[in-house]
Write an enzyme that holds these catalytic residues in place. Structure first.
Site, PDB file in Angstrom:
ATOM      1  N   SER A  90       0.859  -1.179   0.000  1.00 12.19           N
ATOM      2  CA  SER A  90       0.000   0.000   0.000  1.00 12.19           C
ATOM      3  C   SER A  90       0.893   1.225   0.000  1.00 12.19           C
ATOM      4  O   SER A  90       2.045   1.163   0.446  1.00 12.19           O
ATOM      5  CB  SER A  90      -0.885   0.010   1.250  1.00 12.19           C
ATOM      6  OG  SER A  90      -1.560   1.252   1.391  1.00 12.19           O
ATOM      7  N   TYR A 148      -2.147   0.641  10.630  1.00 11.03           N
ATOM      8  CA  TYR A 148      -2.092   0.140   9.255  1.00 11.03           C
ATOM      9  C   TYR A 148      -0.781   0.540   8.577  1.00 11.03           C
ATOM     10  O   TYR A 148      -0.147  -0.277   7.908  1.00 11.03           O
ATOM     11  CB  TYR A 148      -3.290   0.671   8.478  1.00 11.03           C
ATOM     12  CG  TYR A 148      -3.404   0.133   7.071  1.00 11.03           C
ATOM     13  CD1 TYR A 148      -3.506  -1.230   6.840  1.00 11.03           C
ATOM     14  CD2 TYR A 148      -3.439   0.991   5.971  1.00 11.03           C
ATOM     15  CE1 TYR A 148      -3.622  -1.731   5.546  1.00 11.03           C
ATOM     16  CE2 TYR A 148      -3.560   0.504   4.683  1.00 11.03           C
ATOM     17  CZ  TYR A 148      -3.652  -0.860   4.478  1.00 11.03           C
ATOM     18  OH  TYR A 148      -3.765  -1.357   3.203  1.00 11.03           O
TER      19      TYR A 148
END
Length: 248
Positions: free
Chosen positions: A134, A147
């Site tokens: 990501s 995250y």
């Protein structure tokens, strides 16, 4: 002529399911692995070339059984896609249990499955490990501490693995998407609050789709064997950074 076997984790929905369909279309014999077997069976029923298999990347026992099933085969591609985000709380009030779950899926899941299949990836002409990372693995943002920490760690695993496998016939790639609108990612992250999940994409004309990321995976995987795509960062045109998004 087939391209060989491709294993995809987290294949029951979103990017994983789209990648399974795309790699099957590219001529791979796809092993679609995830916890929700009924979703995998539906995927396989609608797409020739896909075989479902139950796998929980957070379970050492589940991964060991998976490795026993496929570790002796010749695997061309492993897409470590299982992962996800939980919560948007600041560091000072975040739930450590959420952080632990994110680390288990996004980092230790990659470790377990890669270890289990590495012998299979080295057989024959060699293989390719891809990880769905990501932009959160390269840029931090407020409310994303758990995250971003997990995805930074996953990116570090990818980079370290590439160094350690140098001289062996295994390519290593990270695909790092920005804003992708799938049916579950934001909904799961925000505890099932659909209104809040929809707000994530509000005003964004064209977020990326799961098929966009599957296209990137297919591009990297189908390059000639001597070509390694280290890192492919892909964002929608409307997104310059996690905190800089054009909302019309």
């Amino acid at each position: 002529m087939g391209r060989g076997t491709a294993v995809i984790t987290g294949a029951s929905s979103g990017i994983g399911a789209a990648t399974a369909r795309r790699l099957a279309a590219e001529g791979y014999d796809v092993i679609a692995a995830a916890r929700r077997v009924e979703r995998l069976e539906q995927l396989a029923a609608g797409t020739p070339g896909i075989r479902p298999f139950a796998l929980d990347v957070t379970s050492a026992e589940s991964v060991a059984a998976f490795g026993a099933e496929f570790g002796e085969q010749d695997v061309a591609v492993l897409v470590n896609n299982a992962g996800g985000a939980l919560g948007v709380d600041p560091v000072e009030s975040a739930d450590p249990a959420d952080w632990q779950r994110m680390y288990e899926t996004n980092v230790l899941g990659v470790l377990r499955v890669t270890q289990a299949l590495l012998p299979a990836l080295e057989r024959g002409a060699g293989g390719h490990v891809l990880v769905t990372g990501s932009i959160a693995g390269h840029v931090v943002y407020e409310g994303g501490g758990g995250y971003t920490a997990a995805k930074h760690a996953a990116s570090a695993v990818v980079q370290t693995l590439r160094l350690e496998l140098n001289g062996r016939p295994v390519r290593v790639t990270e695909i790092a998407p920005g804003m992708v609108r799938t049916e579950e990612f934001s909904l799961v992250r925000l505890g099932g609050d659909k209104t809040a999940a929809d707000r994530v994409y509000a005003g964004v004309a064209e977020p990326l789709t799961a098929d966009d990321i599957a296209d990137c995976v297919a591009f990297a995987a189908t390059r000639p064997a001597h070509v390694n795509i280290d890192l492919l960062v892909v964002k929608p045109l409307a997104q310059a950074a996690p905190h800089k998004i054009d909302r019309r």
